[in-house]
Scaffold this active site. Structure first.
Site, PDB file in Angstrom:
ATOM      1  N   GLU A  91      -9.482   3.342  11.026  1.00 54.91           N
ATOM      2  CA  GLU A  91      -8.264   3.278  11.964  1.00 54.91           C
ATOM      3  C   GLU A  91      -7.796   4.882  12.119  1.00 54.91           C
ATOM      4  O   GLU A  91      -7.703   5.529  11.277  1.00 54.91           O
ATOM      5  CB  GLU A  91      -7.298   2.483  11.320  1.00 54.91           C
ATOM      6  CG  GLU A  91      -7.544   1.090  11.109  1.00 54.91           C
ATOM      7  CD  GLU A  91      -6.161   0.461  10.392  1.00 54.91           C
ATOM      8  OE1 GLU A  91      -6.098  -0.627  10.657  1.00 54.91           O
ATOM      9  OE2 GLU A  91      -5.278   1.003   9.913  1.00 54.91           O
TER      10      GLU A  91
ATOM     11  N   ARG B 183      -3.320  10.225  11.674  1.00 55.67           N
ATOM     12  CA  ARG B 183      -4.093  10.314  10.209  1.00 55.67           C
ATOM     13  C   ARG B 183      -5.085   9.097  10.266  1.00 55.67           C
ATOM     14  O   ARG B 183      -5.105   8.297  11.195  1.00 55.67           O
ATOM     15  CB  ARG B 183      -2.995   9.821   9.245  1.00 55.67           C
ATOM     16  CG  ARG B 183      -2.510   8.441   9.354  1.00 55.67           C
ATOM     17  CD  ARG B 183      -1.473   8.032   8.292  1.00 55.67           C
ATOM     18  NE  ARG B 183      -2.107   7.812   6.819  1.00 55.67           N
ATOM     19  CZ  ARG B 183      -2.517   6.580   6.234  1.00 55.67           C
ATOM     20  NH1 ARG B 183      -2.199   5.593   7.122  1.00 55.67           N
ATOM     21  NH2 ARG B 183      -2.997   6.638   5.124  1.00 55.67           N
TER      22      ARG B 183
ATOM     23  N   ASN C 169      -7.125   5.786   8.498  1.00 59.85           N
ATOM     24  CA  ASN C 169      -7.135   5.103   7.291  1.00 59.85           C
ATOM     25  C   ASN C 169      -8.485   4.140   7.245  1.00 59.85           C
ATOM     26  O   ASN C 169      -9.039   4.225   8.373  1.00 59.85           O
ATOM     27  CB  ASN C 169      -5.879   4.116   7.595  1.00 59.85           C
ATOM     28  CG  ASN C 169      -5.660   3.224   6.420  1.00 59.85           C
ATOM     29  OD1 ASN C 169      -6.147   3.510   5.080  1.00 59.85           O
ATOM     30  ND2 ASN C 169      -4.678   2.275   6.445  1.00 59.85           N
TER      31      ASN C 169
ATOM     32  N   TYR D 266      -5.135   7.601  -1.864  1.00 54.32           N
ATOM     33  CA  TYR D 266      -4.224   7.129  -0.908  1.00 54.32           C
ATOM     34  C   TYR D 266      -3.187   8.669  -0.814  1.00 54.32           C
ATOM     35  O   TYR D 266      -2.543   8.758  -1.760  1.00 54.32           O
ATOM     36  CB  TYR D 266      -3.418   5.869  -1.316  1.00 54.32           C
ATOM     37  CG  TYR D 266      -2.720   5.399   0.145  1.00 54.32           C
ATOM     38  CD1 TYR D 266      -3.304   4.335   0.474  1.00 54.32           C
ATOM     39  CD2 TYR D 266      -1.742   6.130   0.667  1.00 54.32           C
ATOM     40  CE1 TYR D 266      -2.935   3.672   1.905  1.00 54.32           C
ATOM     41  CE2 TYR D 266      -1.120   5.524   1.730  1.00 54.32           C
ATOM     42  CZ  TYR D 266      -1.577   4.322   2.285  1.00 54.32           C
ATOM     43  OH  TYR D 266      -0.996   3.738   3.456  1.00 54.32           O
TER      44      TYR D 266
ATOM     45  N   TYR E 107      -7.062  -5.251  -2.374  1.00 51.10           N
ATOM     46  CA  TYR E 107      -6.050  -4.983  -1.382  1.00 51.10           C
ATOM     47  C   TYR E 107      -6.810  -5.106  -0.059  1.00 51.10           C
ATOM     48  O   TYR E 107      -6.652  -5.748   1.129  1.00 51.10           O
ATOM     49  CB  TYR E 107      -4.931  -3.990  -1.136  1.00 51.10           C
ATOM     50  CG  TYR E 107      -4.114  -3.464  -0.104  1.00 51.10           C
ATOM     51  CD1 TYR E 107      -3.246  -4.397   0.427  1.00 51.10           C
ATOM     52  CD2 TYR E 107      -4.438  -2.490   0.650  1.00 51.10           C
ATOM     53  CE1 TYR E 107      -2.677  -4.342   1.553  1.00 51.10           C
ATOM     54  CE2 TYR E 107      -3.885  -2.354   2.090  1.00 51.10           C
ATOM     55  CZ  TYR E 107      -3.023  -3.201   2.320  1.00 51.10           C
ATOM     56  OH  TYR E 107      -2.167  -2.986   3.331  1.00 51.10           O
ATOM     57  N   LYS E 108      -8.010  -4.483  -0.140  1.00 51.22           N
ATOM     58  CA  LYS E 108      -8.868  -4.284   1.215  1.00 51.22           C
ATOM     59  C   LYS E 108      -9.667  -5.524   1.019  1.00 51.22           C
ATOM     60  O   LYS E 108     -10.691  -5.370   2.091  1.00 51.22           O
ATOM     61  CB  LYS E 108      -9.555  -3.131   0.995  1.00 51.22           C
ATOM     62  CG  LYS E 108      -8.500  -1.769   1.272  1.00 51.22           C
ATOM     63  CD  LYS E 108      -9.265  -0.268   1.230  1.00 51.22           C
ATOM     64  CE  LYS E 108      -8.525   0.846   1.362  1.00 51.22           C
ATOM     65  NZ  LYS E 108      -7.696   0.949   2.717  1.00 51.22           N
TER      66      LYS E 108
ATOM     67  N   HIS F 101       5.230  -1.884   5.070  1.00 51.62           N
ATOM     68  CA  HIS F 101       4.233  -1.296   4.182  1.00 51.62           C
ATOM     69  C   HIS F 101       4.221  -2.129   2.906  1.00 51.62           C
ATOM     70  O   HIS F 101       3.623  -1.935   1.870  1.00 51.62           O
ATOM     71  CB  HIS F 101       4.451   0.077   4.060  1.00 51.62           C
ATOM     72  CG  HIS F 101       3.687   0.804   5.179  1.00 51.62           C
ATOM     73  ND1 HIS F 101       4.778   1.718   5.887  1.00 51.62           N
ATOM     74  CD2 HIS F 101       2.615   1.103   5.587  1.00 51.62           C
ATOM     75  CE1 HIS F 101       3.856   2.142   6.999  1.00 51.62           C
ATOM     76  NE2 HIS F 101       2.650   1.912   6.916  1.00 51.62           N
TER      77      HIS F 101
END
Lengths: 346, 325, 201
Positions: free
Chosen positions: A265, A223, A225, A37, A316-317, A193
């Protein structure tokens, strides 16, 4: 690129597919065989012809069907599009940004004619012909942000800047990776966030906030993601999690190729001129594992990336239920050969 | 994150279309884009940095944008001639003529109108009136209630006083020092409805007085807004070593560190050039004297730490400074 | 004080008197009264003379702090039967309040959140409001699915009071809603639930 808009679905029978040309232009987000990250912000300047970065606002073959899916989401749940009252100026800024960009780069599909505040907008793919007064909300069938974002792929958030922070005070969010605009609206940068693991401790958000506070007019940034989705479902909202969460249990070694999707994204950030607000666009690109392994470099890299994820990110994902199965399936396409740097196909 | 994202603003070549003497020491300049078309849309409170070549030196000064976003055929700024300055305002007043070319940056707004406010009190002293002109325009367009309180030295000094009075009538209150007229601040602060925001721009002493009075009247910090651009103070020359660029430059008596570095061909990032925004914050590797912090961005503990410096306005007392640039 | 690594949860820094305020408007629930006593008792006399206290005993019932608050001799003390009525009264005062009025809120987190919403709706920045958490650690949660609120949640997961889905109480707080987020905990396999633990007593 000659665009042919496909008729497809992102729910129920899930007929979404990428054409071979669209597989090649997929913004594969992994520049090496592991994922970390990072802030990874770069200038949002024009990229190669036919890439998703060619124009500031990318319109692709899924445009018409994605707009139909958005209309369905909003019909069921109007709270997916909200703006706090002080964001109206920023809404008009967004109308200008999107109409100008789309008409300039896709003149065969969109036309904008301006005479002072008398504007005329034509959207041929969606069959819209609208005359309106810029700045006068009563001359549009929807509030300004909703009007234009019903005609533009990707989620959009409008971010107010004050008191040394950024505030998510408006947005339309129907293609999200499991976060709720209705819950997060009004939050500042650190707050929205909040649930992201690891990055706070790494100081990523402190640096990103400082950077974005000084974002300049005419110098947008972007960016990438990523996460993963089961089925090409655009609307993976927490609101409907009780309806789509069980999708994760339907993955079997036999259907991984068509069920499991990499979801990328493309996030863009622009300073807006009238309101001094920032628009944060989150454009979702989906690719099935079957489509992904048609590019040998991606087929090698994808399982290597998935193997080395920190446990917090896996959780988290929402990958826990099917990550190992996906690695096993993908590993058949990984001959162990080294991969070239960067995300683009060889 | 690469540094090139953060480097100085995009510059727009402009032609001086008009120059008007608006008061004894203030001139208004109108800048049209050389390339034709429109200037970028801006918001009230925004400034641009005007670049000019003064002899062999390149000076860059920030000025607030006046006027309204409904006229983008040109930008307008007002410049107070300050004789003790490092030359920018004197150059604009005495040397720049209609038809000359300059460059301006894209607008940057460090003094935006709080869109959640319910009422706005604008207080200006002298040349501090310029951002307030744009704010009054924007608030009028947004149909938000405001009042403008404008203090200036004498009858000759009140740039735009008559125009503002004619345009906004009873919303504009004028105070002339030479007639012993003072802004009745305490009374003004007492009876404002909840959600009122105060904006002040003017000389440092006035800004301090207004903010302090606001606090003493029980106004929350969040409702008090000010903008002050410092001109970089003068001082004894010293040398600066740019460690990464492997260059040494001399900072002259009337020059800022940033200007000296730019003259050597290195382009550090900046936005306001007035000690306000934090963009040009630079790490100090070493200094053989003491840092003189002139900005109003660094927190007291950061100043005392002696590890960071805002190179647009700060200097050193000493002979040699090494920077991480 | 509540301690957590939750980035979106407000920090309740405690009731600190603003000596410059023209008027102190204090909304207080239950044990929050003790925070008001701590703030005003040692303060100069004129602090209480400039204070309006809206008090509901709510969470601290049957203990009633009205008597103790009255002994401060505030300009105005209004005991109210419920949180709901207190919020209506607070809105009433804010409608005509002037700049120079300082807002204070003390009580449980759910109460602070709801009173803060009233302040936010009156163009007050939350930074300007001084808050202190007292009393139960229970959370007020909003079901992300049906949008209904469930009050006084002390368990790690709980059935939604409105739609009945089993909700995991996430460590994510919305100031605008004055609530934590509740998300269906058994969406992947309905009925597959870990045992609920009391974690917010």
């Amino acid at each position: 690129m000659n665009l042919v808009f496909k008729k497809e679905t992102f729910r129920d029978d899930f007929t979404f597919k990428n054409s071979p040309e669209h597989v090649r232009r997929f913004p594969f987000p992994f520049h090496e065989d592991k994922y970390m990250y990072t802030v990874n912000i770069e200038p949002h300047t024009p990229g190669p012809v036919n890439s998703v970065f060619e124009f500031p606002i990318d319109v692709d073959e899924h445009y018409v069907s994605e707009m139909e899916d958005r209309a369905l989401v909003l019909k069921d749940d109007p709270l997916r599009c909200q703006a706090l009252p002080h964001m109206q100026l920023a809404e008009w800024d967004l109308v200008e940004l999107l109409m100008v960009s789309m008409s300039e780069h896709y003149p065969e599909h969109f036309t904008l004619t301006r005479d002072g505040d008398k504007w005329h907008w034509i959207n041929r793919p969606l069959g819209i012909d609208q005359q309106f007064t810029f700045g006068d909300t009563a001359t549009l069938p929807y509030p300004p942000m909703e009007y234009i974002t019903r005609q533009c792929q990707g989620d959009f958030c409008l971010i107010d800047q004050r008191d040394g922070n950024l505030w998510m005070d408006a947005g339309i969010v129907t293609t999200q990776a499991d976060w709720s605009l209705d819950f997060d609206i009004g939050m500042n940068f650190m707050e929205w966030h909040g649930p992201v693991p690891l990055a706070h401790e790494a100081g990523v958000f402190d640096r990103a906030l400082k950077f974005l506070m000084n974002l300049q007019l005419g110098k947008p940034v972007r960016r990438l993601n990523w996460t993963m989705s089961i089925n090409p479902r655009l609307d993976t909202s927490p609101e409907n999690f009780h309806k789509w969460g069980s999708d994760r249990m339907t993955v079997t070694p036999e259907n991984i190729g068509e069920k499991v999707h990499l979801r990328v994204e493309l996030q863009g950030l622009w300073r807006l001129p009238r309101s001094n607000a920032i628009v944060f666009s989150i454009r979702c690109y989906l690719i099935s594992m079957n489509e992904l392994v048609s590019v040998p470099k991606w087929a090698r890299r994808m399982p290597r990336v998935l193997k080395n994820l920190p446990p917090e990110l896996i959780d988290y994902k929402g990958l826990s239920r099917y990550r190992q199965m996906t690695i096993d399936w993908l590993s058949r396409f990984d001959d162990g050969a080294p991969t070239s740097p960067g995300g683009q196909p060889d | 994150m690469s540094m090139n994202l953060m480097s100085g603003s995009t510059e727009i070549p402009v032609r001086v279309a008009d120059i008007v003497q608006v008061s004894e020491r203030v001139k208004r300049f109108r800048f049209e884009p050389v390339a034709g078309g429109s200037m970028p849309v801006f918001s009230a409170g925004a400034h641009v940095v005007v670049s000019m070549n003064i002899g062999s030196r390149r000076a860059r000064n920030p000025y607030s944008l006046m006027g309204s976003v409904t006229d983008l055929s040109a930008y307008e700024i007002s410049v107070l001639k300050t004789v003790d300055s490092r030359g920018g305002s004197v150059f604009l007043h005495d040397s720049v003529k209609i038809g000359d070319q300059l460059t301006v940056s894209t607008p940057v707004n460090l003094f935006p109108v709080e869109q959640r406010g319910r009422k706005f009190i604008l207080i200006a002293g002298g040349i501090g009136i310029t951002p307030m002109i744009a704010m009054a325009e924007q608030l009028t367009a947004q149909k938000l209630p405001f009042e403008l309180h404008y203090a200036y030295r004498n009858d000759q000094a009140g740039a735009y006083a008559d125009t503002l009075k004619a345009r906004y009538g009873h919303l504009v209150h004028l105070y002339i020092d030479s007639r012993d007229e003072r802004i009745p601040l305490d009374a003004l602060l007492k009876n404002q409805p909840l959600g009122t925001h105060l904006y002040v721009c003017g000389p440092g002493g006035m800004i301090n007085w207004v903010l302090e009075s606001g606090r003493k009247a029980g106004w929350p910090e969040e409702n008090l807004h000010s903008e002050r651009f410092l001109a970089p103070p003068s001082g004894k020359p010293f040398s600066v070593v740019l460690e990464r660029s492997k260059k040494t430059v001399t900072v002259g008596e009337h020059e800022s560190i940033l200007e000296a570095i730019e003259a050597s061909g290195v382009e550090p990032p900046y936005l306001c050039r007035g000690g306000a925004c934090g963009q040009c914050l630079t790490c100090v590797v070493s200094c053989d004297g003491t840092l003189e912090h002139n900005d109003h961005y660094l927190a007291p503990e950061e100043r005392d730490g002696n590890q960071k410096i805002m190179i647009c306005v700060s200097r050193i007392k000493g002979s040699n400074l090494v920077l991480d640039l | 004080m509540l301690v957590s690594g939750i980035k979106s949860r407000p920090v309740y820094t405690g009731l600190i008197l603003d000596p410059h305020a023209e008027h102190h408007l204090i909304a207080v629930e239950g044990e929050g009264a003790l925070a008001v006593l701590d703030m005003l008792s040692p303060a100069p006399r004129d602090a209480a003379e400039k204070a309006t206290i809206l008090y509901t005993k709510a969470g601290s019932a049957p203990v009633d702090h009205e008597g103790a608050l009255a002994k401060l001799h505030p300009y105005r003390l209004q005991p109210l039967p419920t949180i709901q009525t207190l919020l209506i009264r607070l809105q009433g005062f804010l409608t005509t309040a002037k700049m120079g009025t300082r807002i204070y809120i003390a009580g449980t987190e759910g109460f602070i959140g709801q009173a803060m919403q009233v302040a936010l709706n009156n163009a007050i920045d939350f930074h300007s409001v001084r808050t202190e958490h007292r009393g139960s650690l229970a959370r007020r949660i909003q079901c992300v699915h049906c949008k209904g609120f469930t009050e006084n949640v002390t368990m790690s997961h709980v059935p939604c009071a409105h739609c009945g889905l089993n909700l995991l109480v996430r460590d994510h707080y919305s100031r605008r809603l004055g609530a934590f987020q509740g998300v269906c905990i058994d969406a992947e396999v309905p009925g597959e639930l870990p045992p609920a633990e009391e974690i917010f007593p």
